[in-house]
Design a protein around this motif. Structure first.
Motif, short mmCIF file in Angstrom:
data_model
loop_
_atom_site.label_atom_id
_atom_site.label_comp_id
_atom_site.label_asym_id
_atom_site.label_seq_id
_atom_site.Cartn_x
_atom_site.Cartn_y
_atom_site.Cartn_z
N HIS A 130 29.37 51.97 -51.60
CA HIS A 130 29.28 53.37 -52.05
C HIS A 130 30.34 54.24 -51.39
O HIS A 130 30.97 55.07 -52.07
CB HIS A 130 27.89 53.93 -51.76
CG HIS A 130 27.70 55.33 -52.27
ND1 HIS A 130 27.90 55.67 -53.60
CD2 HIS A 130 27.35 56.49 -51.63
CE1 HIS A 130 27.66 56.96 -53.76
NE2 HIS A 130 27.33 57.48 -52.58
N LEU A 131 30.57 54.06 -50.10
CA LEU A 131 31.48 54.95 -49.38
C LEU A 131 32.95 54.63 -49.59
O LEU A 131 33.79 55.52 -49.61
CB LEU A 131 31.17 54.89 -47.87
CG LEU A 131 29.76 55.27 -47.43
CD1 LEU A 131 29.65 55.15 -45.91
CD2 LEU A 131 29.38 56.66 -47.89
N HIS A 132 33.26 53.33 -49.75
CA HIS A 132 34.67 52.92 -49.75
C HIS A 132 35.12 52.23 -51.04
O HIS A 132 36.33 52.04 -51.21
CB HIS A 132 34.93 51.96 -48.58
CG HIS A 132 34.71 52.56 -47.24
ND1 HIS A 132 35.64 53.35 -46.60
CD2 HIS A 132 33.64 52.50 -46.40
CE1 HIS A 132 35.17 53.75 -45.42
NE2 HIS A 132 33.95 53.25 -45.28
N ALA A 156 31.74 63.26 -47.87
CA ALA A 156 30.88 63.10 -49.04
C ALA A 156 31.45 63.85 -50.24
O ALA A 156 31.95 64.96 -50.10
CB ALA A 156 29.48 63.62 -48.72
N SER A 157 31.36 63.21 -51.38
CA SER A 157 31.76 63.87 -52.62
C SER A 157 30.58 64.65 -53.18
O SER A 157 29.45 64.56 -52.67
CB SER A 157 32.23 62.84 -53.64
OG SER A 157 31.16 61.96 -53.97
N ASP A 158 30.80 65.39 -54.23
CA ASP A 158 29.73 66.18 -54.83
C ASP A 158 28.61 65.31 -55.38
O ASP A 158 27.46 65.74 -55.45
CB ASP A 158 30.28 67.07 -55.95
CG ASP A 158 31.18 68.18 -55.43
OD1 ASP A 158 31.09 68.50 -54.22
OD2 ASP A 158 31.99 68.70 -56.20
N ILE A 185 27.41 60.24 -37.89
CA ILE A 185 28.69 60.25 -38.60
C ILE A 185 28.49 60.65 -40.06
O ILE A 185 29.23 61.49 -40.61
CB ILE A 185 29.37 58.88 -38.50
CG1 ILE A 185 29.78 58.59 -37.06
CG2 ILE A 185 30.59 58.80 -39.43
CD1 ILE A 185 30.21 57.17 -36.81
N LEU A 186 27.50 60.06 -40.71
CA LEU A 186 27.28 60.37 -42.12
C LEU A 186 26.92 61.83 -42.32
O LEU A 186 27.44 62.49 -43.25
CB LEU A 186 26.18 59.46 -42.68
CG LEU A 186 26.56 57.99 -42.84
CD1 LEU A 186 25.32 57.14 -43.10
CD2 LEU A 186 27.56 57.81 -43.98
N TYR A 191 26.89 63.77 -45.81
CA TYR A 191 25.93 62.96 -46.57
C TYR A 191 24.49 63.37 -46.22
O TYR A 191 24.20 63.77 -45.08
CB TYR A 191 26.12 61.47 -46.27
CG TYR A 191 27.45 60.94 -46.74
CD1 TYR A 191 27.61 60.43 -48.02
CD2 TYR A 191 28.57 60.97 -45.89
CE1 TYR A 191 28.84 59.96 -48.45
CE2 TYR A 191 29.80 60.50 -46.32
CZ TYR A 191 29.93 60.00 -47.61
OH TYR A 191 31.15 59.55 -48.03
N ALA A 192 23.62 63.26 -47.19
CA ALA A 192 22.19 63.51 -46.98
C ALA A 192 21.55 62.20 -46.53
O ALA A 192 21.49 61.23 -47.30
CB ALA A 192 21.54 64.00 -48.27
#
Length: 224
Positions: A130-132, A156-158, A185-186, A191-192
């Motif tokens: 998801h992140l990369h 984090a993206s929208d 970090i997240l 990030y939620a």
């Protein structure tokens, strides 16, 4: 050299379509830990979704030599070079397995949504995807995992997915600090993250599964 083409996946096209779930329901993909198999995650998947809201998919990792285990060949999504906080990571191996999974799961990813999750190395890979690796997810479930490539975690993206992270206070494989570092970090990157710890070792307990199930419901990760 490891074979990242996943030539012998133990699933057939369409096998992820679960009887009883709506045709347009999201797919819940759960990835197993190092040295394990898809059977380890099948029971977890069923417990996460007793109401059959989702289609379910588990996969077997390719077999490869694992540096951490003295080169012993076992199911592994990518090589593990160490588990220390400053250990090098197999970035190239993660990229390769992400490409293979993206190609193999194209029919699933064209559906109405994907929930990523897993245990231990499978949990770390879920975060990586998801992140990369641009895997669009409606949620990410991390069971006793760690944040890969944490030094280069992107903002984090929208449309970043909410993340559930469950971890054991007595985990002697990936200590609780790994979850705490990952959460910090997240969250710093926007990030939620919902973190829960449990009096367990490197495992999954029913209370954790129940919390993850409630997280999915609260996050509205359900068919419309």
């Amino acid at each position: 050299m490891a074979d990242d083409s996943l030539p012998a996946l133990d699933w057939a096209p369409g096998s992820w379509q679960r009887p009883g779930a709506q045709a347009d329901a999201p797919v819940l993909l759960l990835l197993h830990g190092l040295g394990a198999s898809q059977e380890d995650m099948q029971a977890v998947a069923e417990l996460l979704d007793p109401q059959r809201r989702y289609h379910l998919l588990t996969l077997n990792a390719p077999r490869r030599a694992v540096t951490l285990n003295r080169g012993y060949v076992m199911p592994a999504w990518y090589d593990l070079l160490g588990l220390g906080p400053d250990s090098a990571e197999d970035d190239a191996g993660m990229q390769a397995i992400a490409r293979s999974l993206h190609a193999a799961l194209a029919p699933v990813m064209r559906g109405s949504g994907l929930i990523l999750g897993g245990f231990s190395q499978g949990a770390a890979l879920s975060l990586y995807l998801h992140l990369h690796a641009s895997f669009a997810a409606r949620a990410v479930l991390v069971f006793s995992g760690y944040l890969p490539l944490r030094q280069v975690t992107p903002p984090a993206s929208d449309n970043a997915a909410p993340i559930f992270w469950g971890h054991g206070t007595y985990d002697d494989v990936l200590p609780l600090e790994y979850a705490q570092w990952g959460e910090e970090i997240l969250q710093r990157q926007g990030y939620a993250v919902t973190c829960r710890d449990y009096p367990m070792g490197h495992s999954i307990v029913p209370e954790e599964i129940a919390a993850a199930r409630e997280f999915l419901a609260a996050s509205a990760v359900q068919p419309t």
